[in-house]
Design an enzyme around this catalytic site. Structure first.
Site, mmCIF file in Angstrom:
data_model
loop_
_atom_site.group_PDB
_atom_site.id
_atom_site.type_symbol
_atom_site.label_atom_id
_atom_site.label_comp_id
_atom_site.label_asym_id
_atom_site.label_seq_id
_atom_site.Cartn_x
_atom_site.Cartn_y
_atom_site.Cartn_z
ATOM 1 N N LYS A 162 2.947 -26.937 -41.034
ATOM 2 C CA LYS A 162 3.023 -25.989 -39.910
ATOM 3 C C LYS A 162 2.967 -24.585 -40.522
ATOM 4 O O LYS A 162 3.839 -23.740 -40.299
ATOM 5 C CB LYS A 162 4.325 -26.247 -39.121
ATOM 6 C CG LYS A 162 4.472 -25.491 -37.822
ATOM 7 C CD LYS A 162 3.539 -25.938 -36.718
ATOM 8 C CE LYS A 162 3.642 -24.997 -35.528
ATOM 9 N NZ LYS A 162 2.638 -25.293 -34.478
ATOM 10 N N TYR A 206 16.048 -32.828 -43.673
ATOM 11 C CA TYR A 206 16.954 -33.980 -43.764
ATOM 12 C C TYR A 206 18.097 -33.731 -44.746
ATOM 13 O O TYR A 206 19.193 -34.270 -44.582
ATOM 14 C CB TYR A 206 16.195 -35.230 -44.246
ATOM 15 C CG TYR A 206 15.579 -36.058 -43.149
ATOM 16 C CD1 TYR A 206 14.532 -35.557 -42.396
ATOM 17 C CD2 TYR A 206 16.038 -37.346 -42.887
ATOM 18 C CE1 TYR A 206 13.942 -36.324 -41.407
ATOM 19 C CE2 TYR A 206 15.458 -38.120 -41.903
ATOM 20 C CZ TYR A 206 14.415 -37.603 -41.166
ATOM 21 O OH TYR A 206 13.840 -38.361 -40.185
ATOM 22 N N ASP A 212 1.188 -30.183 -35.013
ATOM 23 C CA ASP A 212 0.988 -30.410 -33.575
ATOM 24 C C ASP A 212 -0.425 -30.936 -33.311
ATOM 25 O O ASP A 212 -0.623 -31.882 -32.551
ATOM 26 C CB ASP A 212 1.286 -29.135 -32.761
ATOM 27 C CG ASP A 212 0.603 -27.881 -33.298
ATOM 28 O OD1 ASP A 212 0.061 -27.907 -34.427
ATOM 29 O OD2 ASP A 212 0.610 -26.860 -32.577
ATOM 30 N N ASP A 223 8.251 -38.581 -40.492
ATOM 31 C CA ASP A 223 9.070 -39.478 -39.675
ATOM 32 C C ASP A 223 8.430 -39.623 -38.292
ATOM 33 O O ASP A 223 8.230 -40.731 -37.791
ATOM 34 C CB ASP A 223 10.486 -38.901 -39.557
ATOM 35 C CG ASP A 223 11.381 -39.750 -38.675
ATOM 36 O OD1 ASP A 223 11.352 -40.985 -38.821
ATOM 37 O OD2 ASP A 223 12.107 -39.179 -37.829
ATOM 38 N N ASP A 261 5.923 -42.984 -36.678
ATOM 39 C CA ASP A 261 6.228 -43.749 -35.456
ATOM 40 C C ASP A 261 5.042 -43.678 -34.500
ATOM 41 O O ASP A 261 4.668 -44.665 -33.872
ATOM 42 C CB ASP A 261 7.470 -43.186 -34.739
ATOM 43 C CG ASP A 261 8.753 -43.922 -35.120
ATOM 44 O OD1 ASP A 261 8.840 -44.367 -36.284
ATOM 45 O OD2 ASP A 261 9.660 -44.042 -34.266
HETATM 46 C C1 IPM Z 1 12.851 -43.933 -40.540
HETATM 47 C C2 IPM Z 1 14.058 -43.780 -39.647
HETATM 48 C C3 IPM Z 1 15.132 -43.010 -40.397
HETATM 49 C C4 IPM Z 1 14.595 -41.646 -40.727
HETATM 50 C C5 IPM Z 1 16.484 -42.892 -39.650
HETATM 51 C C6 IPM Z 1 17.009 -44.237 -39.186
HETATM 52 C C7 IPM Z 1 17.514 -42.183 -40.470
HETATM 53 O O1 IPM Z 1 13.704 -43.180 -38.452
HETATM 54 O O2 IPM Z 1 12.985 -44.536 -41.625
HETATM 55 O O3 IPM Z 1 11.790 -43.471 -40.164
HETATM 56 O O4 IPM Z 1 14.694 -40.708 -39.917
HETATM 57 O O5 IPM Z 1 14.078 -41.484 -41.823
HETATM 58 MG MG MG Z 2 11.634 -42.873 -38.217
#
Ligand code: IPM
Ligand code: MG
Length: 357
Positions: free
Chosen positions: A190, A140, A222, A246, A250
């Site tokens: 990884k 990042y 993975d 990240d 999700d």
């Molecule tokens: C998160 C989001 C952010 C990230 C984006 C919006 C920059 O996906 O907070 O998980 O990638 O960190």
């Molecule tokens: Mg995210």
């Protein structure tokens, strides 16, 4: 009196923040403390006013406050902006400015919502995972980065990079967290392919020597992605780098049934912390009183717990949320047959009322 900088941002950010403020104000009344919320701009809305998504005023206010609450940033209408002024840049910017290197993302499956998950009830029932994501390093922020012409071809590159100090400080937070949970920590990397992951693993193992009670395991990312779906209950605390975290967070949110349920806390080793839902700005449903405010309400609760050490207040909010769900109220994202559909505001009101009971 606690001073909170509020950066509601874009899309449905302002709507969910409003509900969180209502719940926090009610909690403050019950526990007899005071909160002052000051609004500042971030994201696309800030770009429209100042030509940049993270105005200096916002950063200054955030640094001088006791905690920061963030809604969400981004909207399709900003997708064509140059990368330097895109709303997402503000999110990364404020994380970096406040040195928020530790992102705590709990993925808890509420018993009341087991049926909202796309996975089988026996797989998700009882899931309680804390994902600790490193937030200010990795690909990042790594340099060099960019798109250049190399040997006549346009070439894009980012640098996945961690130094030992960055790994050590997030590892410490992870071990400390595991100590107050059930003393199990899984570090995700990884290391079979990446040099940066080999260093990560080495430093995590070295840090583990100070926490002999914690059972440390390692998993390739993975495999972790697969195991999270196959048998999520094997995980308790997970620590991982920025990009893996990240993606896995999700994924983990779907165990609970909706991205609209998961809060997060972003902490630094000193100073101000930031609290935000893990979901985005959902511009397609913004302003329609549809979006689920629970993730932001629980983020507010995390603020009370982590920034102000108010464990009781945290638990009271969490219980109010569970009770409202138990009574059958659902926003659209978690709606199922036989339940009562409510909008954003009503969900907020129900939780406020429950707190008062
Ligand atoms: C998160 C989001 C952010 C990230 C984006 C919006 C920059 O996906 O907070 O998980 O990638 O960190
Ligand atoms: Mg995210």
């Amino acid at each position: 009196m606690y001073n909170i900088t509020v950066v509601a941002g874009d899309g449905s950010g302002p709507e969910v923040i409003k509900e969180a403020e209502k719940v926090l104000n009610k909690t403050a009344e019950i526990f007899d403390f005071k909160l002052k919320f000051d609004d500042y701009l971030i994201g696309g809305i800030a770009y429209e006013k100042y030509g940049k998504p993270l105005p200096d005023d916002t950063v200054k206010a955030a640094k001088n406050s006791d905690a920061v609450m963030l809604g969400a940033v981004g909207d399709w209408k900003y997708d064509t902006l140059p990368p330097e002024v895109r709303p997402e840049k503000a999110l990364l910017g404020i994380r970096k400015e406040l040195n928020l290197f530790a992102n705590l993302r709990p993925a808890i499956v509420f018993e009341e919502l087991v049926s909202s998950s796309p996975l089988k009830p026996e797989i998700v029932s009882g899931v309680d995972i804390m994902i600790i994501r490193e937030l200010t390093g990795d690909v990042y922020f790594g340099k060099p980065k960019g798109v250049e012409t190399v040997n006549g071809k346009k070439t894009g590159f980012n640098n996945m990079i961690y130094n030992e100090d960055e790994v050590r400080r997030i590892a410490k937070i992870a071990f400390e967290t595991a100590m107050v949970r059930d003393k199990k920590l899984c570090s995700v990397d990884k290391a079979n392919v990446l040099d940066v992951s080999r260093l990560w693993r080495e430093v995590v193992i070295e840090t583990s020597k100070s926490y002999p009670e914690v059972e440390l395991t390692h998993m390739y990312v993975d495999n972790a992605a697969m195991q999270l779906i196959r048998a999520p209950k094997q995980f308790s605390t997970i620590v991982t780098g920025n990009i893996f975290g990240d993606i896995l967070s999700d994924e983990a949110s779907m165990l609970s049934g909706s991205l609209g349920l998961l809060p997060s806390a972003s902490l630094s080793d000193k100073g101000v912390s930031l609290y935000e839902p893990i979901h985005g700005s959902a511009p397609d449903i913004a302003g329609l009183d549809i979006v689920n405010p629970i993730a932001t309400i629980l983020s507010g609760a995390m603020m009370l717990k982590y920034s102000f050490k108010m464990d009781e207040a945290y638990k009271k909010i969490e219980k109010a949320v569970k009770d409202v769900l138990k009574e059958g109220y659902r926003t659209k994202d978690i709606m199922s047959e036989g339940k009562v559909l409510v909008g954003t505001k009503e969900m907020g009101n129900l939780i406020v009322n429950k707190l008062g009971e």
